[in-house]
Enzyme design. Structure first.
Site, PDB file in Angstrom:
ATOM      1  N   GLY A 181       0.807  -1.212   0.000  1.00  0.00           N
ATOM      2  CA  GLY A 181       0.000   0.000   0.000  1.00  0.00           C
ATOM      3  C   GLY A 181       0.842   1.265   0.000  1.00  0.00           C
ATOM      4  O   GLY A 181       0.356   2.340   0.330  1.00  0.00           O
ATOM      5  N   PHE A 230      -1.312  -4.224   6.153  1.00  0.00           N
ATOM      6  CA  PHE A 230      -0.694  -3.328   7.127  1.00  0.00           C
ATOM      7  C   PHE A 230      -1.774  -2.516   7.854  1.00  0.00           C
ATOM      8  O   PHE A 230      -2.494  -1.738   7.228  1.00  0.00           O
ATOM      9  CB  PHE A 230       0.288  -2.406   6.416  1.00  0.00           C
ATOM     10  CG  PHE A 230       0.999  -1.451   7.324  1.00  0.00           C
ATOM     11  CD1 PHE A 230       1.621  -1.887   8.478  1.00  0.00           C
ATOM     12  CD2 PHE A 230       1.049  -0.107   7.004  1.00  0.00           C
ATOM     13  CE1 PHE A 230       2.291  -1.007   9.306  1.00  0.00           C
ATOM     14  CE2 PHE A 230       1.715   0.784   7.833  1.00  0.00           C
ATOM     15  CZ  PHE A 230       2.336   0.332   8.980  1.00  0.00           C
ATOM     16  N   GLN A 289      14.657  -8.120  -4.199  1.00  0.00           N
ATOM     17  CA  GLN A 289      15.749  -8.003  -3.213  1.00  0.00           C
ATOM     18  C   GLN A 289      16.322  -9.395  -2.959  1.00  0.00           C
ATOM     19  O   GLN A 289      15.646 -10.392  -3.132  1.00  0.00           O
ATOM     20  CB  GLN A 289      15.300  -7.408  -1.882  1.00  0.00           C
ATOM     21  CG  GLN A 289      14.385  -6.219  -2.005  1.00  0.00           C
ATOM     22  CD  GLN A 289      15.105  -4.884  -2.068  1.00  0.00           C
ATOM     23  OE1 GLN A 289      16.276  -4.829  -2.394  1.00  0.00           O
ATOM     24  NE2 GLN A 289      14.403  -3.820  -1.768  1.00  0.00           N
ATOM     25  N   HIS A 306      25.176  -0.268   0.971  1.00  0.00           N
ATOM     26  CA  HIS A 306      24.865   0.445   2.218  1.00  0.00           C
ATOM     27  C   HIS A 306      25.620  -0.083   3.448  1.00  0.00           C
ATOM     28  O   HIS A 306      26.175   0.724   4.198  1.00  0.00           O
ATOM     29  CB  HIS A 306      23.345   0.423   2.468  1.00  0.00           C
ATOM     30  CG  HIS A 306      22.564   1.062   1.359  1.00  0.00           C
ATOM     31  ND1 HIS A 306      21.380   0.558   0.877  1.00  0.00           N
ATOM     32  CD2 HIS A 306      22.827   2.153   0.609  1.00  0.00           C
ATOM     33  CE1 HIS A 306      20.939   1.319  -0.109  1.00  0.00           C
ATOM     34  NE2 HIS A 306      21.788   2.294  -0.291  1.00  0.00           N
ATOM     35  N   ARG A 327      16.789   1.091   7.127  1.00  0.00           N
ATOM     36  CA  ARG A 327      16.866  -0.079   6.246  1.00  0.00           C
ATOM     37  C   ARG A 327      18.278  -0.389   5.723  1.00  0.00           C
ATOM     38  O   ARG A 327      18.553  -1.507   5.314  1.00  0.00           O
ATOM     39  CB  ARG A 327      15.880   0.049   5.084  1.00  0.00           C
ATOM     40  CG  ARG A 327      16.132   1.170   4.135  1.00  0.00           C
ATOM     41  CD  ARG A 327      15.077   1.209   3.008  1.00  0.00           C
ATOM     42  NE  ARG A 327      15.149   2.441   2.254  1.00  0.00           N
ATOM     43  CZ  ARG A 327      15.971   2.635   1.222  1.00  0.00           C
ATOM     44  NH1 ARG A 327      16.767   1.675   0.822  1.00  0.00           N
ATOM     45  NH2 ARG A 327      15.994   3.798   0.606  1.00  0.00           N
TER      46      ARG A 327
HETATM   47  P1  NAI Z   1       6.967   2.259   0.932  1.00  0.00           P
HETATM   48  O1  NAI Z   1       7.913   2.758   1.949  1.00  0.00           O
HETATM   49  O2  NAI Z   1       6.036   3.229   0.290  1.00  0.00           O
HETATM   50  O3  NAI Z   1       6.138   1.059   1.564  1.00  0.00           O
HETATM   51  C1  NAI Z   1       5.332   1.328   2.615  1.00  0.00           C
HETATM   52  C2  NAI Z   1       4.294   0.232   2.652  1.00  0.00           C
HETATM   53  O4  NAI Z   1       4.876  -0.964   3.158  1.00  0.00           O
HETATM   54  C3  NAI Z   1       3.169   0.585   3.564  1.00  0.00           C
HETATM   55  O5  NAI Z   1       2.228   1.371   2.869  1.00  0.00           O
HETATM   56  C4  NAI Z   1       2.668  -0.792   3.935  1.00  0.00           C
HETATM   57  O6  NAI Z   1       1.834  -1.302   2.937  1.00  0.00           O
HETATM   58  C5  NAI Z   1       3.941  -1.618   3.978  1.00  0.00           C
HETATM   59  N1  NAI Z   1       4.452  -1.647   5.357  1.00  0.00           N
HETATM   60  C6  NAI Z   1       5.157  -0.692   5.992  1.00  0.00           C
HETATM   61  N2  NAI Z   1       5.439  -1.063   7.249  1.00  0.00           N
HETATM   62  C7  NAI Z   1       4.893  -2.277   7.424  1.00  0.00           C
HETATM   63  C8  NAI Z   1       4.834  -3.197   8.506  1.00  0.00           C
HETATM   64  N3  NAI Z   1       5.404  -2.929   9.687  1.00  0.00           N
HETATM   65  N4  NAI Z   1       4.201  -4.366   8.311  1.00  0.00           N
HETATM   66  C9  NAI Z   1       3.636  -4.656   7.119  1.00  0.00           C
HETATM   67  N5  NAI Z   1       3.661  -3.829   6.052  1.00  0.00           N
HETATM   68  C10 NAI Z   1       4.270  -2.661   6.209  1.00  0.00           C
HETATM   69  O7  NAI Z   1       7.785   1.447  -0.145  1.00  0.00           O
HETATM   70  P2  NAI Z   1       7.872   1.700  -1.699  1.00  0.00           P
HETATM   71  O8  NAI Z   1       8.401   3.070  -1.960  1.00  0.00           O
HETATM   72  O9  NAI Z   1       6.625   1.278  -2.352  1.00  0.00           O
HETATM   73  O10 NAI Z   1       9.047   0.700  -2.062  1.00  0.00           O
HETATM   74  C11 NAI Z   1       8.960  -0.714  -1.913  1.00  0.00           C
HETATM   75  C12 NAI Z   1      10.374  -1.268  -2.019  1.00  0.00           C
HETATM   76  O11 NAI Z   1      10.966  -0.795  -3.231  1.00  0.00           O
HETATM   77  C13 NAI Z   1      11.299  -0.793  -0.891  1.00  0.00           C
HETATM   78  O12 NAI Z   1      12.141  -1.839  -0.528  1.00  0.00           O
HETATM   79  C14 NAI Z   1      12.089   0.348  -1.519  1.00  0.00           C
HETATM   80  O13 NAI Z   1      13.362   0.483  -0.934  1.00  0.00           O
HETATM   81  C15 NAI Z   1      12.184  -0.121  -2.970  1.00  0.00           C
HETATM   82  N6  NAI Z   1      12.359   0.985  -3.924  1.00  0.00           N
HETATM   83  C16 NAI Z   1      11.450   2.017  -3.999  1.00  0.00           C
HETATM   84  C17 NAI Z   1      11.611   3.039  -4.909  1.00  0.00           C
HETATM   85  C18 NAI Z   1      10.618   4.167  -5.024  1.00  0.00           C
HETATM   86  O14 NAI Z   1      10.822   5.074  -5.854  1.00  0.00           O
HETATM   87  N7  NAI Z   1       9.536   4.183  -4.295  1.00  0.00           N
HETATM   88  C19 NAI Z   1      12.766   3.074  -5.822  1.00  0.00           C
HETATM   89  C20 NAI Z   1      13.660   1.945  -5.683  1.00  0.00           C
HETATM   90  C21 NAI Z   1      13.445   0.951  -4.761  1.00  0.00           C
END
Ligand code: NAI
Length: 398
Positions: A10, A35, A118, A212, A324
């Site tokens: 989400g 979540f 990953q 990292h 992270r």
């Molecule tokens: P995000 O930080 O937006 O994800 C948050 C989501 O993860 C929440 O909305 C929830 O659904 C879930 N979440 C958070 N804490 C939780 C918990 N304690 N238990 C269960 N679910 C939980 O992540 P995003 O931006 O969508 O990225 C996903 C992956 O992709 C990450 O590993 C990020 O590092 C990687 N990534 C993201 C990029 C971007 O532009 N957004 C670019 C490159 C890599």
């Protein structure tokens, strides 16, 4: 007939793919988020409207993409109904929770996509399925876009599309509606172009996570606990010690790939390259001084202004060892690479020192001396946590 996919998550990426995929003709999108109350919040925020993406294209133009998922839920059974492809779009620590929720509904014809996967995604996926005879597992090496939520549930922005991604594909034994790679490309659209690498081991060894932890160790290993008056620059602040650590970890990763290649000539491990070469290859226009690994990082425009993860305290800032860069990039990163190296019979003295230091900060024990035999290996994504102990085991799923 329409095809139906499920998005797990989400956050930024989940919003983006939900809207993008729903905008395609004949594609139905379910969303599952486990979540807290996120599913309800998202559903309520969106109401009868469409999610709107503001997209920035590489030619400088902007566009708007609109899409509406047919379902946003926290109920795994409902979410998985008639679904062909499941996209995991959450940080790596949350993958397991989603696999456990949906594993009874995964069959041999389901395509599983880690977006991004990953390191170690395949081990987690395979352990949730009935082997042998399992479905396809695709692991994207990164998120297809830089994206972020502008207004939760409703508006999201694509800041940039990646041109190319190098996913790995374990084909599995299913009867898919479309070949797995073609299916995912159809959902993503023209960009990024998916150019698969030969095998999943090569993708796991090239994960971002190899950058990292050496950076964190190099910067903070001798820190005396005194708060800093400002947040230090991350990539642009690389010193010779960190450069040396990064280079040695990279050497160990390349040595692992070479050892695998030697024992298994049929695998192509040539995409596993030293970090210095990787920078020159992937940031050809952004780096102004390509003379050394350090200069590639310090003069990389993509890294302008990025700082260390820090927490505010009285008197300034202290490093955030729960961020992270350690909490994910050790158990779902370096520990996985170490595990693959162990299967291939390669020693990794530099990785070992870094894991040893980081596991103390995390209150975990993955490594004991130079072997992955600590009490917390089982909660990491090392192959050993899932019963893969030899190169033969690693190759048995290809
Ligand atoms: P995000 O930080 O937006 O994800 C948050 C989501 O993860 C929440 O909305 C929830 O659904 C879930 N979440 C958070 N804490 C939780 C918990 N304690 N238990 C269960 N679910 C939980 O992540 P995003 O931006 O969508 O990225 C996903 C992956 O992709 C990450 O590993 C990020 O590092 C990687 N990534 C993201 C990029 C971007 O532009 N957004 C670019 C490159 C890599």
């Amino acid at each position: 007939t329409p095809i139906r996919i499920l998005i797990c998550g989400g956050g930024n990426g989940a919003h983006t793919i939900s809207a993008l995929a729903s905008s395609r003709p004949n594609v139905e999108v379910n969303v599952l988020t486990l979540f807290a109350d996120e599913a309800l919040r998202w559903k309520t925020a969106l109401g009868d409207d469409h999610i709107v993406i503001k997209a920035h294209y590489s030619d400088g133009t902007q566009g708007e993409i609109r899409g509406k998922p047919r379902l946003i839920t926290n109920d795994p059974a409902e979410a998985m109904k008639d679904v062909d492809v499941v996209f995991f779009v959450v940080p790596a620590f949350a993958h397991k929770q989603y696999f456990e929720a949906i594993q009874n509904y995964i069959n041999n014809d389901t395509i599983i996509v880690g977006m991004p996967g990953q390191a170690g995604f395949e081990f987690q996926a395979l352990s949730s399925m009935k082997r042998p005879g399992h479905s396809a597992i695709l692991s994207l090496d990164s998120m297809p876009w830089a994206c972020r939520i502008v207004e939760f549930g409703r508006n999201v922005e694509i800041l940039g599309f990646k041109d190319i991604l190098g996913p790995s594909v374990i084909a599995g034994t299913g009867n898919y509606k479309l070949p797995p790679l073609q299916y995912v490309q159809r959902i993503l659209g023209e960009k990024p172009n998916l150019q698969p690498v030969d095998n999943y081991l090569a993708v796991s060894l090239m994960a971002d996570a190899c950058v990292h932890p050496p950076m964190m160790y190099g910067r903070w290993k001798d820190w005396d606990g005194t708060p800093l008056s400002e947040k230090p620059l991350f990539y642009q602040g690389v010193d010779e010690i960190q450069e040396d650590l990064l280079s040695k970890v990279s050497d160990e990763i390349v040595a692992t790939a070479k050892a695998i290649q030697q024992q298994r000539p049929e695998l192509d491990m040539s995409t596993v390259i030293h970090l210095f070469d990787w920078y020159k290859k992937y940031y050809p226009d952004q780096i102004s001084d390509k003379s050394s690994l350090r200069s590639c990082m310090v003069t990389n425009k993509a890294y302008n202004g990025l700082v260390y993860p820090m927490k505010s305290v009285d008197g300034g800032f202290v490093p955030d060892f729960g961020y992270r860069y350690t909490s994910e990039d050790i158990p779902f990163g370096l520990v996985v690479m170490k595990g693959i190296a162990e299967c291939a019979g390669v020693k990794t003295p530099t990785m070992d020192i870094i894991i040893e230091w980081a596991q103390k900060k995390l209150g975990k024990e993955y490594i004991v001396g130079s072997t992955l035999s600590g009490r917390d290996v089982g909660s990491s994504r090392a192959p050993q946590a899932f019963g893969f102990k030899t190169l033969h085991d690693l190759c048995s799923v290809l």
